[in-house]
Design a protein around this motif. Sequence first.
Motif, short mmCIF file in Angstrom:
data_model
loop_
_atom_site.label_atom_id
_atom_site.label_comp_id
_atom_site.label_asym_id
_atom_site.label_seq_id
_atom_site.Cartn_x
_atom_site.Cartn_y
_atom_site.Cartn_z
N VAL A 1 0.83 -1.20 0.00
CA VAL A 1 0.00 0.00 0.00
C VAL A 1 0.87 1.25 0.00
N LEU A 2 1.95 1.24 0.78
CA LEU A 2 2.86 2.38 0.80
C LEU A 2 3.44 2.64 -0.58
N ALA A 3 3.85 1.60 -1.27
CA ALA A 3 4.40 1.75 -2.62
C ALA A 3 3.36 2.35 -3.56
N GLN A 4 2.13 1.87 -3.48
CA GLN A 4 1.08 2.35 -4.36
C GLN A 4 0.76 3.82 -4.12
N LEU A 5 0.65 4.21 -2.85
CA LEU A 5 0.34 5.60 -2.54
C LEU A 5 1.50 6.52 -2.91
N ALA A 6 2.72 6.05 -2.71
CA ALA A 6 3.89 6.86 -3.04
C ALA A 6 3.96 7.11 -4.55
#
Length: 249
Positions: free
Chosen positions: A146-151
């Motif tokens: 999720v962090l990768a996607q939001l970033a």
Amino acid sequence: MDLNADLGEGFGIWRLGDDEALLDLITSANVACGLHGGDPSTMHRVCAGAATRGVAVGAQVGYRDLAGFGRRHIAYDFAELRDETTYQLGALDAFCRLFRTRVRYLKPHGALYHAAACDEAQAAALVAAVSAYDHELPLLCPPGSVLAQLAVGAGLRVVAEGFADRNYLPNGSLVPRSAANALVSDPEQVAARAVRMATERTVVAVDGRVIPCPIESICLHGDTPGAVRCAELVRAALIDAGVTPAPFA
């Protein structure tokens, strides 16, 4: 391929891991910023050592939890987590500037790392902090998280990492540290896993299944017993396999 390790996690008179030896072997140092581990003098020492060796320094940000080493989940308010992340970034960056360098990336630590991988609110707080502080800073995190996607959605660079000294579940997540088989302790096995990650972009899960591992950086934990020996073997094995260790940032 980048080779990173968590450093500077001691506090006061307590030392955790051999930071100096690992700085001779890795290409990126995830430096604790004082909330889950580390302190000003430790940050100063590790930043000096990294600058001397040309090792990239990243902010290893964590929960405000020295007693639990940042490995206990905390349900943070969005603004509080954003601001504590900014606080940690600024603290480490100050010590980097003493040696004419700067923080090159951000990596969450421990429970925050795992929370941001699947919790949109905590991941968003990290993204907000980085976006406001320095939009050029990459985030080091699990691929597809999720962090990768939001970033990526915020226009930030994402660098995916794998763990040569940790076991994986078939779904691609790490075996919890509470499990007996969470760590890979044999240095030879750690090195072989690192080479596989670097050359094949795969890893063997605990059930024997081969799963994708599309990464740009391999992590070794500085507090793991035998960490220096593991790093020596991993670096040598990568070079023997034709993979040049180099920082991503």
